[in-house]
Design an enzyme around this catalytic site. Structure first.
Site, mmCIF file in Angstrom:
data_model
loop_
_atom_site.group_PDB
_atom_site.id
_atom_site.type_symbol
_atom_site.label_atom_id
_atom_site.label_comp_id
_atom_site.label_asym_id
_atom_site.label_seq_id
_atom_site.Cartn_x
_atom_site.Cartn_y
_atom_site.Cartn_z
ATOM 1 N N HIS A 33 1.251 -1.268 1.229
ATOM 2 C CA HIS A 33 0.120 -0.334 1.170
ATOM 3 C C HIS A 33 0.464 0.860 0.290
ATOM 4 O O HIS A 33 -0.276 1.209 -0.637
ATOM 5 C CB HIS A 33 -0.231 0.133 2.585
ATOM 6 C CG HIS A 33 -1.333 1.139 2.660
ATOM 7 N ND1 HIS A 33 -2.631 0.791 2.947
ATOM 8 C CD2 HIS A 33 -1.335 2.495 2.487
ATOM 9 C CE1 HIS A 33 -3.389 1.880 2.946
ATOM 10 N NE2 HIS A 33 -2.625 2.923 2.663
ATOM 11 N N GLU A 34 1.605 1.482 0.566
ATOM 12 C CA GLU A 34 2.003 2.665 -0.202
ATOM 13 C C GLU A 34 2.380 2.311 -1.639
ATOM 14 O O GLU A 34 2.084 3.069 -2.569
ATOM 15 C CB GLU A 34 3.167 3.372 0.498
ATOM 16 C CG GLU A 34 2.809 3.999 1.818
ATOM 17 C CD GLU A 34 1.680 5.019 1.696
ATOM 18 O OE1 GLU A 34 1.628 5.741 0.682
ATOM 19 O OE2 GLU A 34 0.842 5.082 2.615
ATOM 20 N N HIS A 37 -0.714 2.177 -3.717
ATOM 21 C CA HIS A 37 -1.182 3.506 -4.116
ATOM 22 C C HIS A 37 -0.430 3.985 -5.363
ATOM 23 O O HIS A 37 -1.037 4.424 -6.341
ATOM 24 C CB HIS A 37 -0.944 4.522 -2.992
ATOM 25 C CG HIS A 37 -1.904 4.434 -1.863
ATOM 26 N ND1 HIS A 37 -3.261 4.280 -2.034
ATOM 27 C CD2 HIS A 37 -1.704 4.520 -0.515
ATOM 28 C CE1 HIS A 37 -3.857 4.269 -0.849
ATOM 29 N NE2 HIS A 37 -2.933 4.398 0.089
#
Length: 229
Positions: A33-34, A37
Protein backbone atom coordinates in the site's frame (compact mmCIF):
# COMPACT_ATOMS: atom_id res chain seq x y z
CA UNK A 1 18.07 -35.05 22.82
CA UNK A 2 15.11 -36.63 24.52
CA UNK A 3 14.53 -33.55 26.70
CA UNK A 4 14.76 -31.22 23.69
CA UNK A 5 12.36 -33.41 21.75
CA UNK A 6 9.90 -33.44 24.65
CA UNK A 7 10.00 -29.63 24.98
CA UNK A 8 9.69 -29.23 21.19
CA UNK A 9 6.67 -31.53 20.99
CA UNK A 10 5.08 -29.86 24.00
CA UNK A 11 5.16 -26.35 22.56
CA UNK A 12 1.84 -24.74 21.66
CA UNK A 13 2.40 -23.95 18.00
CA UNK A 14 -1.14 -22.62 17.61
CA UNK A 15 -0.02 -19.27 19.05
CA UNK A 16 2.73 -18.92 16.43
CA UNK A 17 0.39 -20.09 13.69
CA UNK A 18 -2.24 -17.55 14.70
CA UNK A 19 0.38 -14.78 14.72
CA UNK A 20 1.63 -15.74 11.26
CA UNK A 21 -1.88 -15.80 9.81
CA UNK A 22 -2.44 -12.26 11.09
CA UNK A 23 0.94 -10.53 10.90
CA UNK A 24 2.28 -11.79 7.55
CA UNK A 25 -0.84 -10.73 5.57
CA UNK A 26 -0.85 -7.39 7.42
CA UNK A 27 2.76 -6.74 6.44
CA UNK A 28 2.10 -7.60 2.79
CA UNK A 29 -0.95 -5.31 2.61
CA UNK A 30 0.63 -2.36 4.42
CA UNK A 31 4.02 -2.47 2.66
CA UNK A 32 2.55 -2.70 -0.84
CA UNK A 33 0.00 0.00 0.00
CA UNK A 34 2.68 2.49 1.03
CA UNK A 35 5.03 1.47 -1.77
CA UNK A 36 2.24 2.23 -4.25
CA UNK A 37 1.85 5.74 -2.82
CA UNK A 38 5.56 6.40 -3.15
CA UNK A 39 5.82 4.95 -6.64
CA UNK A 40 2.83 6.95 -7.88
CA UNK A 41 4.37 10.15 -6.51
CA UNK A 42 7.69 9.23 -8.14
CA UNK A 43 6.00 8.74 -11.53
CA UNK A 44 4.33 12.14 -11.13
CA UNK A 45 7.67 13.86 -10.56
CA UNK A 46 8.07 13.85 -6.77
CA UNK A 47 11.33 12.23 -5.60
CA UNK A 48 10.65 12.74 -1.88
CA UNK A 49 9.67 9.12 -1.13
CA UNK A 50 12.57 7.78 -3.20
CA UNK A 51 15.08 10.03 -1.45
CA UNK A 52 13.66 8.96 1.92
CA UNK A 53 14.24 5.29 1.06
CA UNK A 54 10.54 4.45 0.97
CA UNK A 55 10.47 2.89 -2.50
CA UNK A 56 11.39 -0.45 -0.97
CA UNK A 57 9.78 -3.74 0.04
CA UNK A 58 11.66 -3.62 3.35
CA UNK A 59 8.81 -3.63 5.93
CA UNK A 60 10.94 -1.87 8.56
CA UNK A 61 10.85 1.27 6.41
CA UNK A 62 7.05 1.34 6.40
CA UNK A 63 5.85 -0.06 9.72
CA UNK A 64 3.97 1.97 12.29
CA UNK A 65 3.83 -0.37 15.29
CA UNK A 66 0.39 0.69 16.50
CA UNK A 67 -1.00 0.58 12.96
CA UNK A 68 0.44 -2.93 12.45
CA UNK A 69 -1.09 -4.13 15.73
CA UNK A 70 -4.44 -2.72 14.60
CA UNK A 71 -4.08 -4.57 11.29
CA UNK A 72 -3.23 -7.86 13.00
CA UNK A 73 -5.93 -7.61 15.67
CA UNK A 74 -8.75 -5.61 14.03
CA UNK A 75 -7.79 -6.30 10.37
CA UNK A 76 -7.53 -2.58 9.58
CA UNK A 77 -4.72 -0.16 10.33
CA UNK A 78 -2.00 1.94 8.76
CA UNK A 79 1.74 2.35 8.19
CA UNK A 80 4.06 5.33 8.40
CA UNK A 81 2.81 7.78 5.77
CA UNK A 82 5.04 8.04 2.71
CA UNK A 83 6.49 11.57 2.52
CA UNK A 84 5.13 13.50 -0.45
CA UNK A 85 5.87 17.06 -1.52
CA UNK A 86 2.87 18.16 -3.54
CA UNK A 87 4.76 21.21 -4.83
CA UNK A 88 6.73 18.86 -7.07
CA UNK A 89 3.57 17.93 -8.98
CA UNK A 90 2.58 19.88 -12.07
CA UNK A 91 -0.95 19.95 -10.70
CA UNK A 92 -0.60 19.65 -6.88
CA UNK A 93 -4.22 18.79 -6.06
CA UNK A 94 -4.57 16.23 -8.84
CA UNK A 95 -1.14 14.79 -8.08
CA UNK A 96 -2.04 14.30 -4.42
CA UNK A 97 -5.37 12.71 -5.35
CA UNK A 98 -3.70 10.24 -7.74
CA UNK A 99 -0.96 9.45 -5.22
CA UNK A 100 -3.57 8.89 -2.50
CA UNK A 101 -5.73 6.68 -4.74
CA UNK A 102 -2.74 4.49 -5.66
CA UNK A 103 -2.72 2.83 -2.21
CA UNK A 104 -6.35 1.62 -2.09
CA UNK A 105 -6.24 0.64 -5.78
CA UNK A 106 -3.11 -1.43 -5.11
CA UNK A 107 -4.93 -3.17 -2.26
CA UNK A 108 -7.83 -4.11 -4.53
CA UNK A 109 -5.35 -5.59 -7.04
CA UNK A 110 -3.61 -7.46 -4.21
CA UNK A 111 -6.97 -8.85 -3.07
CA UNK A 112 -7.74 -10.11 -6.58
CA UNK A 113 -4.30 -11.71 -6.93
CA UNK A 114 -4.47 -13.48 -3.57
CA UNK A 115 -8.03 -14.63 -4.19
CA UNK A 116 -6.75 -16.20 -7.41
CA UNK A 117 -3.80 -17.80 -5.58
CA UNK A 118 -6.18 -19.10 -2.90
CA UNK A 119 -8.27 -20.85 -5.56
CA UNK A 120 -5.20 -22.03 -7.43
CA UNK A 121 -3.69 -23.66 -4.33
CA UNK A 122 -6.94 -24.86 -2.77
CA UNK A 123 -7.28 -28.30 -4.49
CA UNK A 124 -3.83 -29.56 -3.47
CA UNK A 125 -3.63 -27.89 -0.07
CA UNK A 126 -7.15 -28.98 0.89
CA UNK A 127 -6.39 -32.53 -0.23
CA UNK A 128 -3.16 -32.52 1.79
CA UNK A 129 -5.27 -32.06 4.96
CA UNK A 130 -2.32 -30.94 7.12
CA UNK A 131 -1.98 -28.08 9.56
CA UNK A 132 0.64 -26.42 7.35
CA UNK A 133 -1.61 -26.64 4.29
CA UNK A 134 -4.54 -25.22 6.25
CA UNK A 135 -2.38 -22.36 7.56
CA UNK A 136 -1.18 -21.49 4.05
CA UNK A 137 -4.77 -21.36 2.79
CA UNK A 138 -5.76 -19.16 5.71
CA UNK A 139 -2.85 -16.80 5.02
CA UNK A 140 -3.75 -16.50 1.32
CA UNK A 141 -7.39 -15.72 2.05
CA UNK A 142 -6.56 -13.45 4.98
CA UNK A 143 -4.19 -11.42 2.80
CA UNK A 144 -6.98 -10.86 0.28
CA UNK A 145 -9.49 -9.99 3.01
CA UNK A 146 -7.15 -7.64 4.91
CA UNK A 147 -6.21 -5.91 1.68
CA UNK A 148 -9.88 -5.19 1.00
CA UNK A 149 -10.41 -3.87 4.52
CA UNK A 150 -7.35 -1.63 4.16
CA UNK A 151 -8.63 -0.31 0.82
CA UNK A 152 -12.11 0.43 2.20
CA UNK A 153 -10.74 1.92 5.43
CA UNK A 154 -8.44 4.28 3.53
CA UNK A 155 -11.12 5.68 1.24
CA UNK A 156 -12.98 7.11 4.24
CA UNK A 157 -12.80 10.91 3.65
CA UNK A 158 -11.26 11.63 7.06
CA UNK A 159 -7.77 13.17 7.28
CA UNK A 160 -5.13 11.79 7.08
CA UNK A 161 -6.71 8.83 5.24
CA UNK A 162 -6.39 8.64 1.45
CA UNK A 163 -10.08 9.32 0.91
CA UNK A 164 -9.71 12.83 2.31
CA UNK A 165 -7.07 13.74 -0.27
CA UNK A 166 -9.21 12.34 -3.07
CA UNK A 167 -12.38 14.07 -1.83
CA UNK A 168 -10.62 17.38 -1.04
CA UNK A 169 -9.24 17.57 -4.59
CA UNK A 170 -12.75 18.40 -5.82
CA UNK A 171 -12.91 21.49 -3.58
CA UNK A 172 -11.74 24.99 -4.43
CA UNK A 173 -8.06 25.74 -3.84
CA UNK A 174 -8.92 27.97 -0.88
CA UNK A 175 -10.97 25.30 0.91
CA UNK A 176 -8.50 22.58 -0.06
CA UNK A 177 -5.46 24.21 1.53
CA UNK A 178 -7.48 25.33 4.53
CA UNK A 179 -8.64 21.77 5.26
CA UNK A 180 -5.16 20.35 4.67
CA UNK A 181 -3.85 22.55 7.50
CA UNK A 182 -6.06 20.62 9.91
CA UNK A 183 -4.86 17.20 8.74
CA UNK A 184 -2.74 16.63 11.87
CA UNK A 185 -5.83 16.82 14.08
CA UNK A 186 -7.58 14.23 11.95
CA UNK A 187 -5.15 11.59 13.20
CA UNK A 188 -6.26 12.21 16.80
CA UNK A 189 -9.90 11.80 15.79
CA UNK A 190 -9.04 8.69 13.75
CA UNK A 191 -7.24 7.00 16.64
CA UNK A 192 -10.10 7.81 19.01
CA UNK A 193 -12.63 6.28 16.61
CA UNK A 194 -10.43 3.19 16.24
CA UNK A 195 -10.14 2.74 20.01
CA UNK A 196 -13.92 3.04 20.28
CA UNK A 197 -14.32 0.29 17.62
CA UNK A 198 -16.49 2.56 15.50
CA UNK A 199 -15.16 1.11 12.25
CA UNK A 200 -15.20 -2.61 13.06
CA UNK A 201 -18.73 -3.56 12.10
CA UNK A 202 -19.15 -1.42 8.95
CA UNK A 203 -15.71 -2.36 7.65
CA UNK A 204 -16.32 -6.07 8.21
CA UNK A 205 -19.68 -5.86 6.46
CA UNK A 206 -18.30 -3.91 3.49
CA UNK A 207 -15.19 -6.08 3.16
CA UNK A 208 -17.26 -9.27 3.37
CA UNK A 209 -19.58 -8.03 0.62
CA UNK A 210 -16.69 -7.09 -1.69
CA UNK A 211 -14.86 -10.34 -0.89
CA UNK A 212 -17.93 -12.31 -1.99
CA UNK A 213 -17.94 -10.42 -5.30
CA UNK A 214 -14.22 -10.97 -5.85
CA UNK A 215 -14.40 -14.66 -4.97
CA UNK A 216 -14.83 -15.25 -8.70
CA UNK A 217 -11.02 -14.87 -8.92
CA UNK A 218 -10.67 -17.80 -6.53
CA UNK A 219 -13.06 -19.82 -8.70
CA UNK A 220 -10.96 -19.03 -11.78
CA UNK A 221 -7.81 -20.11 -9.95
CA UNK A 222 -9.41 -23.33 -8.77
CA UNK A 223 -10.68 -24.12 -12.28
CA UNK A 224 -7.19 -23.58 -13.67
CA UNK A 225 -5.65 -25.83 -11.01
CA UNK A 226 -8.13 -28.63 -11.74
CA UNK A 227 -7.37 -28.45 -15.47
CA UNK A 228 -3.70 -29.20 -14.81
CA UNK A 229 -4.32 -31.78 -12.07
Amino acid sequence: MGTVSTIWNGLDWSVLTSALVSVVPALICIVLHELSHGFAAYLLGDMTAKNAGRLTLNPIRHIDIFGLIMMAVCHFGWAKPVPVNMRNFKNPKRGMAITAAAGPLANVVIACVFMFLYGLCWPKLYAADTEIASTLLQMLYMTAYMSLVLAIFNIIPLPPLDGSKIFFSFLSDERYYKLMRYERYGMIVLMALCLLNVFNSPLSTAAGWVADKLFIFAEWGCSLALIFT
